[in-house]
Enzyme design. Structure first.
Site, PDB file in Angstrom:
ATOM      1  CB  CYS A 114      -0.945   0.122   1.365  1.00  0.00           C
ATOM      2  SG  CYS A 114      -2.153  -1.275   1.279  1.00  0.00           S
ATOM      3  CG  HIS A 255      -3.309   3.361   2.227  1.00  0.00           C
ATOM      4  ND1 HIS A 255      -3.950   2.981   1.297  1.00  0.00           N
ATOM      5  CD2 HIS A 255      -3.351   2.501   3.311  1.00  0.00           C
ATOM      6  CE1 HIS A 255      -4.170   1.787   1.094  1.00  0.00           C
ATOM      7  NE2 HIS A 255      -3.795   1.237   2.329  1.00  0.00           N
ATOM      8  CG  ASN A 285      -6.445  -1.129   1.182  1.00  0.00           C
ATOM      9  OD1 ASN A 285      -5.854  -0.594   0.264  1.00  0.00           O
ATOM     10  ND2 ASN A 285      -5.928  -1.648   2.240  1.00  0.00           N
TER      11      ASN A 285
END
Length: 328
Positions: A114, A255, A285
């Site tokens: 990520c 994020h 996500n």
């Protein structure tokens, strides 16, 4: 010598197929209220059976090159951040360079999960420091739904597919953003907290069935603690070494993993909700594509104006984390 690294033509692409929380409730023991309260996610996008992560990357890359009016043959590098490549080899970057007819560019994938977008900014700055004439196509692309165990309600509700692309160069131009500073860190002693399977540690013989080691696994509570702590720390460190505070930042783009993490990080940094951009509800996500997708949407929505300073931060498997300061 001043290091010039500019981000141009940030373009995102998501697949058409949408999976709602109600769709997931038909697959696993969950419901819309449970998912929204714990994650903030309502929908996520899933690539078609005929698509791979490279196809998402190609769509974003073509849009990026069209927006910049740059021919693919003018590129010197193709970088791809991904933890869900089409193959262990060849790389998505090579597949992409070939599809674009970019010629004999340097092409490579790298994995920071990520945190891939922020790691890629750091790599791009290094390439430009070495050769300021470089022109780098940088893509973040993920097909996380291909690594989701749809029977695990703790992870299957979290992830979606997306890609984003930009060009990094020394010139910049109208609408570009200067990368003012980047800081990337990691802690491999915590590598077991988040694992995306499917590599050579999954030992299969021809004909063997796929087992649980093939899919994403995550220890949620421990991940939450590390994510909040490390993203706050890296943001504070980055701001301090540039003589800045959060008051000098017009927009904070973290994020997009979990609304509780976003709120906790924002609270500890002392940034009000009005200066935090969140698009988690629509996409879930999307790992490395999360921040560039959010930045593209924030600009389109008028949340980023010329002259604004934007702070981005991410945390991912590895463990990896980082932050970057962008000046639009």
């Amino acid at each position: 010598m001043t290091l010039n690294c500019h981000l141009r033509a940030l373009c995102a692409h998501v697949p058409e197929t949408v999976i709602t929380n109600d769709d997931l409730a038909a697959l696993v023991d969950t419901n819309d209220q449970w998912i929204v309260e714990r994650t903030g996610i309502r929908r996520r996008h899933r690539l078609a059976d005929t698509e791979n992560a490279s196809d998402l990357a190609l769509a974003a890359a073509r849009r990026c090159l069209e927006e910049t009016a740059l021919p693919a043959r003018s590129l010197t590098h193709v970088l791809a951040a991904t933890c869900t490549p089409d193959h262990l080899s060849p790389s998505i970057a090579c597949i992409l360079a070939g599809a674009l007819d970019a010629g004999p560019v340097m092409a490579m994938d790298f994995g920071a999960a990520c945190t891939g977008f922020i790691y890629g900014l750091s790599l791009g700055r290094a390439f430009l420091a070495q050769a300021p004439e470089s022109r780098i196509l940088f893509v973040c692309t993920e097909a996380l739904t291909r690594r989701v165990n749809w029977q695990d309600r703790g992870t299957c509700v979290l992830f979606g597919d997306a890609a984003a692309a930009c060009v990094l160069d020394s010139e910049g131009g109208e609408g570009s953003a200067r990368v003012e500073d980047v800081l990337c860190q990691s802690d491999g002693t915590q590598r077991d907290l988040i694992v995306v399977g499917g590599g050579t540690a999954c030992r299969y013989a021809p004909g063997d069935p796929v087992d649980d080691s093939f899919f994403i696994s995550m220890r949620g509570r421990d991940t939450y603690k590390h994510a909040v702590r490390q993203m706050v720390q890296v943001c504070e460190t980055l701001l301090a070494r540039n003589g800045l505070t959060m008051d000098d930042v017009e927009l904070f783009v973290p994020h997009q993993a979990n609304i509780r993490i976003i709120e906790a990080v924002g609270s500890r940094l002392g940034v009000g909700a009005e200066r935090v951009f969140v698009n988690l509800a629509e996409y879930g996500n999307t790992s490395s594509a999360s921040i560039p997708l959010a930045l593209a949407e924030a600009r389109a929505a008028g949340r980023i104006r010329p002259g604004d300073r934007v702070l981005v931060t991410a945390f991912g498997a590895g463990l990896t984390w980082g932050a970057a300061l962008l000046r639009f």
